[in-house]
Design a protein around this motif. Sequence first.
Motif, PDB file in Angstrom:
ATOM      1  N   VAL A   4       0.750  -1.094   0.304  1.00 31.19           N
ATOM      2  CA  VAL A   4      -0.220  -0.169  -0.335  1.00 31.19           C
ATOM      3  C   VAL A   4       0.989   1.128  -0.130  1.00 31.19           C
ATOM      4  CG1 VAL A   4      -2.034   1.304   1.474  1.00 31.19           C
ATOM      5  CG2 VAL A   4      -1.751  -1.229   0.885  1.00 31.19           C
ATOM      6  N   PHE A   5       2.021   1.091   0.730  1.00 31.22           N
ATOM      7  CA  PHE A   5       2.893   2.182   0.759  1.00 31.22           C
ATOM      8  C   PHE A   5       3.197   2.747  -0.564  1.00 31.22           C
ATOM      9  CE2 PHE A   5       5.650   5.767   2.402  1.00 31.22           C
ATOM     10  CZ  PHE A   5       6.738   5.144   1.243  1.00 31.22           C
ATOM     11  N   LYS A   6       3.658   1.567  -1.495  1.00 36.47           N
ATOM     12  CA  LYS A   6       4.214   2.650  -2.766  1.00 36.47           C
ATOM     13  C   LYS A   6       2.844   2.694  -3.500  1.00 36.47           C
ATOM     14  CE  LYS A   6       7.040  -2.164  -3.535  1.00 36.47           C
ATOM     15  NZ  LYS A   6       7.300  -3.415  -3.619  1.00 36.47           N
ATOM     16  N   LEU A   7       1.620   2.212  -3.245  1.00 32.62           N
ATOM     17  CA  LEU A   7       0.786   3.134  -4.210  1.00 32.62           C
ATOM     18  C   LEU A   7       0.912   4.717  -3.486  1.00 32.62           C
ATOM     19  CD1 LEU A   7      -2.214   0.601  -3.460  1.00 32.62           C
ATOM     20  CD2 LEU A   7      -0.923   1.167  -6.027  1.00 32.62           C
ATOM     21  N   CYS A   8       0.296   4.432  -2.563  1.00 36.37           N
ATOM     22  CA  CYS A   8       0.093   6.297  -1.643  1.00 36.37           C
ATOM     23  C   CYS A   8       1.952   6.866  -1.687  1.00 36.37           C
ATOM     24  CB  CYS A   8      -1.277   6.382  -0.948  1.00 36.37           C
ATOM     25  SG  CYS A   8      -0.182   4.758   0.855  1.00 36.37           S
ATOM     26  N   GLN A   9       2.684   6.408  -1.377  1.00 35.94           N
ATOM     27  CA  GLN A   9       3.777   7.078  -0.608  1.00 35.94           C
ATOM     28  C   GLN A   9       3.615   7.678   1.013  1.00 35.94           C
ATOM     29  OE1 GLN A   9       6.401   6.630  -2.828  1.00 35.94           O
ATOM     30  NE2 GLN A   9       5.628   5.150  -3.318  1.00 35.94           N
ATOM     31  N   ASP A  10       2.970   6.634   1.340  1.00 35.60           N
ATOM     32  CA  ASP A  10       2.621   7.436   3.071  1.00 35.60           C
ATOM     33  C   ASP A  10       2.538   6.476   3.542  1.00 35.60           C
ATOM     34  OD1 ASP A  10       0.194  10.195   4.126  1.00 35.60           O
ATOM     35  OD2 ASP A  10       1.395   8.735   5.227  1.00 35.60           O
ATOM     36  N   SER A  27      -0.953   3.763   5.088  1.00 38.17           N
ATOM     37  CA  SER A  27      -0.987   3.004   4.612  1.00 38.17           C
ATOM     38  C   SER A  27      -1.031   1.373   5.495  1.00 38.17           C
ATOM     39  CB  SER A  27       0.941   2.016   4.184  1.00 38.17           C
ATOM     40  OG  SER A  27       1.631   2.707   4.542  1.00 38.17           O
ATOM     41  N   GLU A  28      -0.187   2.246   6.346  1.00 41.25           N
ATOM     42  CA  GLU A  28      -0.520   1.647   8.196  1.00 41.25           C
ATOM     43  C   GLU A  28      -2.189   1.817   8.290  1.00 41.25           C
ATOM     44  OE1 GLU A  28       3.554   1.732   9.990  1.00 41.25           O
ATOM     45  OE2 GLU A  28       1.995   2.526  10.755  1.00 41.25           O
ATOM     46  N   ASP A  29      -2.988   2.416   8.005  1.00 40.71           N
ATOM     47  CA  ASP A  29      -3.696   2.506   8.595  1.00 40.71           C
ATOM     48  C   ASP A  29      -5.358   1.557   7.397  1.00 40.71           C
ATOM     49  OD1 ASP A  29      -3.418   4.282  10.544  1.00 40.71           O
ATOM     50  OD2 ASP A  29      -3.974   6.081   8.983  1.00 40.71           O
ATOM     51  N   ILE A  30      -4.824   1.757   5.992  1.00 43.04           N
ATOM     52  CA  ILE A  30      -5.400   0.995   5.515  1.00 43.04           C
ATOM     53  C   ILE A  30      -5.153  -0.286   5.566  1.00 43.04           C
ATOM     54  CG2 ILE A  30      -5.394   0.426   2.973  1.00 43.04           C
ATOM     55  CD1 ILE A  30      -4.986   3.327   1.964  1.00 43.04           C
ATOM     56  N   VAL A  31      -4.171  -0.819   5.928  1.00 37.04           N
ATOM     57  CA  VAL A  31      -3.616  -2.281   6.140  1.00 37.04           C
ATOM     58  C   VAL A  31      -4.844  -2.453   7.543  1.00 37.04           C
ATOM     59  CG1 VAL A  31      -2.372  -3.801   6.975  1.00 37.04           C
ATOM     60  CG2 VAL A  31      -1.936  -2.635   4.539  1.00 37.04           C
ATOM     61  N   GLN A  32      -4.532  -2.276   8.395  1.00 34.33           N
ATOM     62  CA  GLN A  32      -5.322  -2.075   9.579  1.00 34.33           C
ATOM     63  C   GLN A  32      -6.537  -2.610   9.503  1.00 34.33           C
ATOM     64  OE1 GLN A  32      -3.758   0.843  12.547  1.00 34.33           O
ATOM     65  NE2 GLN A  32      -1.941  -0.130  12.259  1.00 34.33           N
ATOM     66  N   ASP A  33      -7.125  -1.183   8.409  1.00 39.29           N
ATOM     67  CA  ASP A  33      -8.264  -1.283   8.882  1.00 39.29           C
ATOM     68  C   ASP A  33      -9.257  -2.471   7.290  1.00 39.29           C
ATOM     69  OD1 ASP A  33      -9.337   2.275   7.559  1.00 39.29           O
ATOM     70  OD2 ASP A  33      -8.471   1.438   9.482  1.00 39.29           O
ATOM     71  N   ALA A  34      -8.107  -2.794   6.861  1.00 45.04           N
ATOM     72  CA  ALA A  34      -8.491  -3.689   6.021  1.00 45.04           C
ATOM     73  C   ALA A  34      -8.305  -5.867   6.678  1.00 45.04           C
ATOM     74  CB  ALA A  34      -7.756  -4.276   4.342  1.00 45.04           C
ATOM     75  N   LEU A  35      -7.217  -5.090   7.604  1.00 46.37           N
ATOM     76  CA  LEU A  35      -7.777  -6.657   8.510  1.00 46.37           C
ATOM     77  C   LEU A  35      -8.698  -6.889   9.527  1.00 46.37           C
ATOM     78  CD1 LEU A  35      -3.528  -6.858   8.348  1.00 46.37           C
ATOM     79  CD2 LEU A  35      -5.231  -8.341   7.813  1.00 46.37           C
ATOM     80  N   PHE A  85      -8.273   0.625  -0.310  1.00 50.45           N
ATOM     81  CA  PHE A  85      -6.675   2.111  -0.916  1.00 50.45           C
ATOM     82  C   PHE A  85      -7.910   2.628  -1.786  1.00 50.45           C
ATOM     83  CE2 PHE A  85      -3.423   4.457  -2.103  1.00 50.45           C
ATOM     84  CZ  PHE A  85      -3.639   4.978  -3.228  1.00 50.45           C
ATOM     85  N   LEU A  86      -8.360   2.020  -2.482  1.00 53.27           N
ATOM     86  CA  LEU A  86      -9.474   2.402  -3.728  1.00 53.27           C
ATOM     87  C   LEU A  86     -10.107   3.380  -3.157  1.00 53.27           C
ATOM     88  CD1 LEU A  86      -9.362  -0.044  -6.814  1.00 53.27           C
ATOM     89  CD2 LEU A  86      -8.261   2.269  -6.615  1.00 53.27           C
ATOM     90  N   GLN A  87     -11.242   2.348  -2.575  1.00 50.82           N
ATOM     91  CA  GLN A  87     -12.075   3.038  -1.404  1.00 50.82           C
ATOM     92  C   GLN A  87     -11.320   4.721  -0.274  1.00 50.82           C
ATOM     93  OE1 GLN A  87     -13.585   0.558   1.708  1.00 50.82           O
ATOM     94  NE2 GLN A  87     -15.251   1.176   1.385  1.00 50.82           N
ATOM     95  N   HIS A  88      -9.961   4.640  -0.193  1.00 51.12           N
ATOM     96  CA  HIS A  88      -9.671   6.032   0.910  1.00 51.12           C
ATOM     97  C   HIS A  88      -9.548   6.754  -0.753  1.00 51.12           C
ATOM     98  CE1 HIS A  88      -7.592   8.398   2.883  1.00 51.12           C
ATOM     99  NE2 HIS A  88      -6.384   8.234   1.350  1.00 51.12           N
ATOM    100  N   VAL A  89      -9.583   6.116  -1.653  1.00 53.81           N
ATOM    101  CA  VAL A  89      -9.406   7.672  -2.391  1.00 53.81           C
ATOM    102  C   VAL A  89     -10.031   7.989  -3.083  1.00 53.81           C
ATOM    103  CG1 VAL A  89      -8.170   7.548  -5.319  1.00 53.81           C
ATOM    104  CG2 VAL A  89      -6.421   6.374  -3.562  1.00 53.81           C
ATOM    105  N   ARG A  90     -11.282   7.735  -3.148  1.00 54.42           N
ATOM    106  CA  ARG A  90     -12.601   7.387  -3.871  1.00 54.42           C
ATOM    107  C   ARG A  90     -13.578   8.355  -2.334  1.00 54.42           C
ATOM    108  NH1 ARG A  90     -14.215   2.104  -4.556  1.00 54.42           N
ATOM    109  NH2 ARG A  90     -13.069   1.621  -6.818  1.00 54.42           N
TER     110      ARG A  90
END
Length: 177
Positions: free
Chosen positions: A33-39, A43-51, A79-84
């Motif tokens: 996810v970090f490779k997608l957003c550079q943050d 990236s940690e928030d997105i992965v935690q939410d997904a898990l 990640f896409l949901q976050h972008v949206r």
Amino acid sequence: MDEKRLIKWLRQGKADAYRYLFTEYYDWLCNYVFKLCQDRSLSEDIVQDALVNLWNKREGLVISASLRNYLFKTCHNQFLQHVRSQKVEFDTLDKIRWDVISEATLEDNLFDFRMEKLHHLIDQLPPRCKEIFIQNKLEKKKYKEIAIDMGISIKTVENQMSKALQFLRANATSFML
């Protein structure tokens, strides 16, 4: 650990299976996810939410491919949901001279400044007014849905939205122009 067994244990709600999943895949998913957003934080928030979502939906968990692919796709979708949601956030105040902000010629730091000021203004709204505004503009709920959720009349929702927009229009002009 065998993936099929791990999935079975997850469905059964075994905390050890979740801990194992978290330990085995968390860093790998964060790096992806970090490779997608550079943050890193995002990236940690997105992965935690997904898990967490995976854990919450564990009983109906259906994984046809590998668990790794499932997690990869889940984090990608998160990640896409976050972008949206960020796009929704950017579209929220289209009635408040939003066209000025969206011009491609704006520098990033000016845009960030305006967004920060805008969020600050939204935070200044009275609590109920702010809640109604956020539900309508950010969560895209209709007035009727908000009224039902909050146990108030549609007219009250309309009045609160009118107050919010008036306040934001009056106070946003100083930094939006």
